[in-house]
Motif scaffolding. Structure first.
Motif, PDB file in Angstrom:
ATOM      1  N   SER A 174       0.844  -1.192   0.000  1.00 47.64           N
ATOM      2  CA  SER A 174       0.000   0.000   0.000  1.00 47.64           C
ATOM      3  C   SER A 174       0.878   1.240   0.000  1.00 47.64           C
ATOM      4  O   SER A 174       1.604   1.500   0.960  1.00 47.64           O
ATOM      5  CB  SER A 174      -0.913   0.002   1.232  1.00 47.64           C
ATOM      6  OG  SER A 174      -1.664   1.205   1.293  1.00 47.64           O
ATOM      7  N   LEU A 175       0.829   2.008  -1.092  1.00 49.11           N
ATOM      8  CA  LEU A 175       1.549   3.274  -1.218  1.00 49.11           C
ATOM      9  C   LEU A 175       0.592   4.299  -1.808  1.00 49.11           C
ATOM     10  O   LEU A 175       0.372   4.339  -3.020  1.00 49.11           O
ATOM     11  CB  LEU A 175       2.770   3.108  -2.124  1.00 49.11           C
ATOM     12  CG  LEU A 175       4.086   2.723  -1.448  1.00 49.11           C
ATOM     13  CD1 LEU A 175       5.130   2.320  -2.478  1.00 49.11           C
ATOM     14  CD2 LEU A 175       4.610   3.879  -0.604  1.00 49.11           C
ATOM     15  N   CYS A 176      -0.016   5.106  -0.941  1.00 54.27           N
ATOM     16  CA  CYS A 176      -1.033   6.054  -1.368  1.00 54.27           C
ATOM     17  C   CYS A 176      -0.903   7.316  -0.528  1.00 54.27           C
ATOM     18  O   CYS A 176      -0.113   7.354   0.427  1.00 54.27           O
ATOM     19  CB  CYS A 176      -2.425   5.426  -1.209  1.00 54.27           C
ATOM     20  SG  CYS A 176      -2.897   5.078   0.518  1.00 54.27           S
ATOM     21  N   PRO A 177      -1.658   8.382  -0.816  1.00 54.62           N
ATOM     22  CA  PRO A 177      -1.625   9.562   0.052  1.00 54.62           C
ATOM     23  C   PRO A 177      -2.010   9.183   1.483  1.00 54.62           C
ATOM     24  O   PRO A 177      -2.886   8.325   1.681  1.00 54.62           O
ATOM     25  CB  PRO A 177      -2.666  10.493  -0.588  1.00 54.62           C
ATOM     26  CG  PRO A 177      -2.675  10.091  -2.028  1.00 54.62           C
ATOM     27  CD  PRO A 177      -2.466   8.600  -2.024  1.00 54.62           C
ATOM     28  N   PRO A 178      -1.378   9.782   2.481  1.00 58.44           N
ATOM     29  CA  PRO A 178      -1.625   9.384   3.871  1.00 58.44           C
ATOM     30  C   PRO A 178      -3.099   9.356   4.266  1.00 58.44           C
ATOM     31  O   PRO A 178      -3.531   8.443   4.980  1.00 58.44           O
ATOM     32  CB  PRO A 178      -0.862  10.443   4.671  1.00 58.44           C
ATOM     33  CG  PRO A 178       0.233  10.886   3.764  1.00 58.44           C
ATOM     34  CD  PRO A 178      -0.351  10.826   2.388  1.00 58.44           C
ATOM     35  N   ALA A 179      -3.865  10.323   3.793  1.00 59.59           N
ATOM     36  CA  ALA A 179      -5.269  10.408   4.200  1.00 59.59           C
ATOM     37  C   ALA A 179      -6.071   9.182   3.770  1.00 59.59           C
ATOM     38  O   ALA A 179      -7.076   8.842   4.398  1.00 59.59           O
ATOM     39  CB  ALA A 179      -5.901  11.677   3.632  1.00 59.59           C
ATOM     40  N   ALA A 180      -5.630   8.520   2.706  1.00 65.21           N
ATOM     41  CA  ALA A 180      -6.394   7.390   2.162  1.00 65.21           C
ATOM     42  C   ALA A 180      -5.973   6.047   2.748  1.00 65.21           C
ATOM     43  O   ALA A 180      -6.611   5.026   2.451  1.00 65.21           O
ATOM     44  CB  ALA A 180      -6.237   7.352   0.643  1.00 65.21           C
TER      45      ALA A 180
END
Length: 279
Positions: A67-73
């Protein structure tokens, strides 16, 4: 050990490059096309990733999910994965604070085995060699080390405790990113009074001073949409440790002034400073 199958959530600039490195030692690397942009599709294709149409298919076909996504998501994404009762290794590699990493681990276990991850450095393209710090169960971290063996992604295991990798990532990011924000403010103040070149000259007499690199301000502005949320995560980690978070929250607030400069590679130093001066 057999080559694992890997799923990447999602192929942003970092995610796609990391996934391309994983492909060296994987049987296949999948990405989910549902809801993703044309830019994501282009990155995935360039990185040699295999498209699947749904999250369920990606999880069914993957032994390891990164999982590598914007922190909020990060938590919403983990909730979606948990809903499918994924049973492989889940690498939570987002820039989130240790408490959130622990919540995600609790959410996904015992079906999945969770590894806490933190990427330090630029995406592994060209000559860039970022480090992926890992903490979690020994057997699972060993699998991730093997996945990236011989690639541009260097791995280092910090122990078995979930949260260690996230803490290290945020500790480094809080210094590095806030330092760049301070450079922008210092150069902006000096420019207002016509002494910006003199400021750079002073800084250039010191070794390894970010202040001697004002041209990086425009890069900071273009990355502000990612850096701001990371600093908010770091501020939360400081508060949880009983340390004052106000400095990092102020830096995040400063970065928010560049929200419209997202990934703008044509932005100049003058443009960036002009936008910074407008509330």
């Amino acid at each position: 050990m057999d080559q694992p199958t890997v799923g990447i959530l999602h192929p942003g600039s970092m995610g796609a490059a990391v996934a391309a490195c994983a492909a060296t030692n994987a049987a296949a690397v999948f990405w989910c096309t549902s809801g993703r942009s044309p830019a994501s599709a282009a990155r995935a294709k360039q990185s040699g990733l295999t498209p699947v149409s749904t999250l369920a298919e990606l999880l069914d076909r993957s032994d390891i999910v990164i999982s590598l996504c914007p922190p909020a998501a990060a938590e919403d994404l983990a909730h979606a994965v948990a809903g499918h009762r994924f049973e492989g290794v889940y690498v939570e590699a987002n820039a989130i604070n240790p408490e959130r990493a622990l919540r995600i681990a609790a959410l996904l276990e015992p079906d999945a085995t969770v590894v806490d991850g933190g990427v330090v450095g630029s995406p592994p393209v060209g000559a860039k060699t970022p480090s992926l710090y890992l903490s979690g169960p020994a057997a699972a971290t060993a699998r991730i080390e093997a996945l990236f063996a011989g690639t541009a992604v260097r791995t280092a295991v910090l122990g078995a405790e979930i949260g260690k990798a996230s803490a290290l990532k945020l500790a480094y990011a809080s210094f590095q990113k806030t330092s760049r924000v301070l450079v922008a403010l210092a150069v902006g103040m000096a420019r207002e009074h016509g002494v910006d070149q003199e400021l750079v000259d002073i800084a250039s007499r010191r070794t390894d001073s970010y202040l001697a690199e004002p041209e990086y301000v425009s890069k900071t502005a273009a990355r502000a949409w990612r850096w701001g949320p990371e600093l908010e995560e770091a501020a939360d980690a400081l508060a949880a440790a009983g340390l004052p978070p106000e400095m990092l929250r102020a830096a995040a607030s400063t970065l928010a002034r560049w929200k419209d400069a997202k990934d703008d590679r044509e932005l100049t130093l003058t443009d960036a400073l002009d936008r910074l001066a407008q509330p």
